[in-house]
Design a protein around this motif. Sequence first.
Motif, PDB file in Angstrom:
ATOM      1  N   ILE A  66      39.815  32.851  44.038  1.00  0.00           N
ATOM      2  CA  ILE A  66      40.314  33.967  44.849  1.00  0.00           C
ATOM      3  C   ILE A  66      41.271  34.836  44.041  1.00  0.00           C
ATOM      4  O   ILE A  66      41.162  36.069  44.041  1.00  0.00           O
ATOM      5  CB  ILE A  66      40.982  33.428  46.133  1.00  0.00           C
ATOM      6  N   ASN A  67      42.190  34.203  43.334  1.00  0.00           N
ATOM      7  CA  ASN A  67      43.172  34.961  42.549  1.00  0.00           C
ATOM      8  C   ASN A  67      42.513  35.801  41.454  1.00  0.00           C
ATOM      9  O   ASN A  67      42.934  36.927  41.181  1.00  0.00           O
ATOM     10  CB  ASN A  67      44.208  34.015  41.931  1.00  0.00           C
ATOM     11  N   GLU A  68      41.458  35.252  40.841  1.00  0.00           N
ATOM     12  CA  GLU A  68      40.776  35.974  39.779  1.00  0.00           C
ATOM     13  C   GLU A  68      40.038  37.207  40.340  1.00  0.00           C
ATOM     14  O   GLU A  68      40.085  38.287  39.755  1.00  0.00           O
ATOM     15  CB  GLU A  68      39.785  35.047  39.051  1.00  0.00           C
ATOM     16  N   VAL A  69      39.390  37.052  41.481  1.00  0.00           N
ATOM     17  CA  VAL A  69      38.696  38.208  42.088  1.00  0.00           C
ATOM     18  C   VAL A  69      39.716  39.274  42.491  1.00  0.00           C
ATOM     19  O   VAL A  69      39.506  40.469  42.244  1.00  0.00           O
ATOM     20  CB  VAL A  69      37.838  37.784  43.298  1.00  0.00           C
ATOM     21  N   LEU A  70      40.838  38.863  43.045  1.00  0.00           N
ATOM     22  CA  LEU A  70      41.874  39.825  43.443  1.00  0.00           C
ATOM     23  C   LEU A  70      42.470  40.525  42.218  1.00  0.00           C
ATOM     24  O   LEU A  70      42.782  41.719  42.265  1.00  0.00           O
ATOM     25  CB  LEU A  70      42.971  39.124  44.257  1.00  0.00           C
ATOM     26  N   ARG A  71      42.600  39.790  41.121  1.00  0.00           N
ATOM     27  CA  ARG A  71      43.101  40.395  39.869  1.00  0.00           C
ATOM     28  C   ARG A  71      42.131  41.472  39.368  1.00  0.00           C
ATOM     29  O   ARG A  71      42.537  42.571  38.985  1.00  0.00           O
ATOM     30  CB  ARG A  71      43.266  39.306  38.805  1.00  0.00           C
ATOM     31  N   LEU A  72      40.851  41.154  39.414  1.00  0.00           N
ATOM     32  CA  LEU A  72      39.829  42.095  38.936  1.00  0.00           C
ATOM     33  C   LEU A  72      39.683  43.284  39.878  1.00  0.00           C
ATOM     34  O   LEU A  72      39.395  44.399  39.450  1.00  0.00           O
ATOM     35  CB  LEU A  72      38.490  41.372  38.767  1.00  0.00           C
ATOM     36  N   LYS A  73      39.903  43.041  41.152  1.00  0.00           N
ATOM     37  CA  LYS A  73      39.881  44.116  42.154  1.00  0.00           C
ATOM     38  C   LYS A  73      40.895  45.189  41.762  1.00  0.00           C
ATOM     39  O   LYS A  73      40.621  46.388  41.785  1.00  0.00           O
ATOM     40  CB  LYS A  73      40.214  43.529  43.543  1.00  0.00           C
ATOM     41  N   GLU A  74      42.062  44.719  41.345  1.00  0.00           N
ATOM     42  CA  GLU A  74      43.137  45.630  40.943  1.00  0.00           C
ATOM     43  C   GLU A  74      42.846  46.251  39.566  1.00  0.00           C
ATOM     44  O   GLU A  74      42.979  47.461  39.375  1.00  0.00           O
ATOM     45  CB  GLU A  74      44.448  44.836  40.893  1.00  0.00           C
ATOM     46  N   LYS A  75      42.403  45.423  38.626  1.00  0.00           N
ATOM     47  CA  LYS A  75      42.178  45.880  37.255  1.00  0.00           C
ATOM     48  C   LYS A  75      41.125  46.991  37.165  1.00  0.00           C
ATOM     49  O   LYS A  75      41.273  47.939  36.399  1.00  0.00           O
ATOM     50  CB  LYS A  75      41.748  44.696  36.381  1.00  0.00           C
ATOM     51  N   TYR A  76      40.071  46.862  37.972  1.00  0.00           N
ATOM     52  CA  TYR A  76      38.954  47.812  37.878  1.00  0.00           C
ATOM     53  C   TYR A  76      38.903  48.807  39.042  1.00  0.00           C
ATOM     54  O   TYR A  76      37.882  49.461  39.258  1.00  0.00           O
ATOM     55  CB  TYR A  76      37.632  47.039  37.790  1.00  0.00           C
ATOM     56  N   ALA A  77      40.001  48.936  39.744  1.00  0.00           N
ATOM     57  CA  ALA A  77      40.029  49.772  40.955  1.00  0.00           C
ATOM     58  C   ALA A  77      39.564  51.203  40.711  1.00  0.00           C
ATOM     59  O   ALA A  77      38.996  51.839  41.605  1.00  0.00           O
ATOM     60  CB  ALA A  77      41.433  49.770  41.557  1.00  0.00           C
ATOM     61  N   ASN A  78      39.782  51.727  39.512  1.00  0.00           N
ATOM     62  CA  ASN A  78      39.380  53.107  39.225  1.00  0.00           C
ATOM     63  C   ASN A  78      37.921  53.244  38.799  1.00  0.00           C
ATOM     64  O   ASN A  78      37.421  54.357  38.651  1.00  0.00           O
ATOM     65  CB  ASN A  78      40.274  53.706  38.129  1.00  0.00           C
ATOM     66  N   GLN A  79      37.247  52.101  38.595  1.00  0.00           N
ATOM     67  CA  GLN A  79      35.854  52.151  38.118  1.00  0.00           C
ATOM     68  C   GLN A  79      34.840  51.624  39.119  1.00  0.00           C
ATOM     69  O   GLN A  79      33.696  52.075  39.156  1.00  0.00           O
ATOM     70  CB  GLN A  79      35.735  51.344  36.817  1.00  0.00           C
ATOM     71  N   ILE A  80      35.248  50.653  39.920  1.00  0.00           N
ATOM     72  CA  ILE A  80      34.340  50.040  40.892  1.00  0.00           C
ATOM     73  C   ILE A  80      35.184  49.322  41.937  1.00  0.00           C
ATOM     74  O   ILE A  80      36.288  48.851  41.633  1.00  0.00           O
ATOM     75  CB  ILE A  80      33.383  49.034  40.186  1.00  0.00           C
ATOM     76  N   GLU A  81      34.688  49.266  43.142  1.00  0.00           N
ATOM     77  CA  GLU A  81      35.414  48.520  44.183  1.00  0.00           C
ATOM     78  C   GLU A  81      34.911  47.078  44.181  1.00  0.00           C
ATOM     79  O   GLU A  81      33.719  46.826  44.393  1.00  0.00           O
ATOM     80  CB  GLU A  81      35.197  49.157  45.555  1.00  0.00           C
ATOM     81  N   VAL A  82      35.808  46.158  43.882  1.00  0.00           N
ATOM     82  CA  VAL A  82      35.462  44.740  43.840  1.00  0.00           C
ATOM     83  C   VAL A  82      35.806  44.115  45.188  1.00  0.00           C
ATOM     84  O   VAL A  82      36.937  44.228  45.671  1.00  0.00           O
ATOM     85  CB  VAL A  82      36.235  44.018  42.703  1.00  0.00           C
ATOM     86  N   LEU A  83      34.816  43.475  45.790  1.00  0.00           N
ATOM     87  CA  LEU A  83      35.013  42.847  47.103  1.00  0.00           C
ATOM     88  C   LEU A  83      35.058  41.333  46.956  1.00  0.00           C
ATOM     89  O   LEU A  83      34.290  40.748  46.181  1.00  0.00           O
ATOM     90  CB  LEU A  83      33.876  43.244  48.048  1.00  0.00           C
ATOM     91  N   LEU A  84      35.957  40.717  47.692  1.00  0.00           N
ATOM     92  CA  LEU A  84      36.103  39.258  47.661  1.00  0.00           C
ATOM     93  C   LEU A  84      35.222  38.633  48.740  1.00  0.00           C
ATOM     94  O   LEU A  84      35.476  38.792  49.926  1.00  0.00           O
ATOM     95  CB  LEU A  84      37.568  38.861  47.893  1.00  0.00           C
ATOM     96  N   GLY A  85      34.180  37.964  48.287  1.00  0.00           N
ATOM     97  CA  GLY A  85      33.303  37.251  49.214  1.00  0.00           C
ATOM     98  C   GLY A  85      33.147  35.813  48.783  1.00  0.00           C
ATOM     99  O   GLY A  85      33.730  35.372  47.783  1.00  0.00           O
ATOM    100  N   ILE A  86      32.362  35.080  49.531  1.00  0.00           N
ATOM    101  CA  ILE A  86      32.003  33.712  49.141  1.00  0.00           C
ATOM    102  C   ILE A  86      30.720  33.362  49.882  1.00  0.00           C
ATOM    103  O   ILE A  86      30.452  33.909  50.962  1.00  0.00           O
ATOM    104  CB  ILE A  86      33.136  32.713  49.448  1.00  0.00           C
ATOM    105  N   GLU A  87      29.920  32.506  49.286  1.00  0.00           N
ATOM    106  CA  GLU A  87      28.729  31.993  49.960  1.00  0.00           C
ATOM    107  C   GLU A  87      29.007  30.558  50.352  1.00  0.00           C
ATOM    108  O   GLU A  87      29.220  29.706  49.499  1.00  0.00           O
ATOM    109  CB  GLU A  87      27.497  32.064  49.048  1.00  0.00           C
ATOM    110  N   SER A  88      29.014  30.325  51.644  1.00  0.00           N
ATOM    111  CA  SER A  88      29.348  28.990  52.143  1.00  0.00           C
ATOM    112  C   SER A  88      28.136  28.343  52.791  1.00  0.00           C
ATOM    113  O   SER A  88      27.393  28.984  53.538  1.00  0.00           O
ATOM    114  CB  SER A  88      30.481  29.087  53.173  1.00  0.00           C
TER     115      SER A  88
END
Length: 269
Positions: A66-88
């Motif tokens: 979760i922390n890694e996806v949230l980090r990337l969400k912030e890092k790439y915010a100007n290039q792509i919208e990263v969404l945090l999901g999961i397959e359960s």
Amino acid sequence: MTKFDLHTHNQMCGHAIGTIEDYVKAGIDKGLKLIGISDHAPYFHHQEDHPQPGITMAKSEFTQYINEVLRLKEKYANQIEVLLGIESDFFPQYSGVYKQFLDEQPFDYLIGSVHFVDDISIFRKGRWDGLTNEEKVKTKERYYHLIEQSARSNMFDIFGHIDAMKGFYPEFSHIQVDAIDKTLQAIGEHEKVIEINTSGKTKDCGGWYPADGILERALFYNVGVTFGSDAHDPDRVGDEFEEVQQHLKEIGFNELHYFKNRKKYSVSI
């Protein structure tokens, strides 16, 4: 058209290649506006931390994921919208345990997928060997009953690859059952969506999940659709998005859905 992919995996599950960041970068390269990261959730109902390496991430890796996806969400915010999901996975007897873990995290969406019927993987080659026609019908009915239960549980936003049991047994599609309609009706009533998943092309069945007959019935029951490559390799991110979009249009769909903060959004196709 907003191009996106809501179903991607990474090396944390043990059977995909590439880091989460590799998938984000692939999304940028493929011209996606949104990319959803949705690796396999841990087996929360097991006492062991990592009962089946090579299938899901460990429970101890969940927060790191979760922390890694949230980090990337912030890092790439100007290039792509990263969404945090999961397959359960969906195990009805343990749904409360899963709900507890999943609800306390800031997910944009949850994909609910049935991977086991009668405690046997739906992808296990040979599981159909020696079964009578009646037993095959009952197995397929149990599969769709589990997906229907997962819809009625109200735990998930998207239902993953809803005929993936045909993956290594293409004849699955020809087993006639009424349970599919009940399942689609439940998904429609709860205003959730199914995914068009292009990973079927990597299995014996070829093509996409689900079959056209199911998509036509989904339209009848007002079931929304989304797109997921189910990429286990960054090269497959966004795979056949345009073809799926065109095909859905031909069937009669006029929008695709995605989720942010568990809220459904639609884009015209």
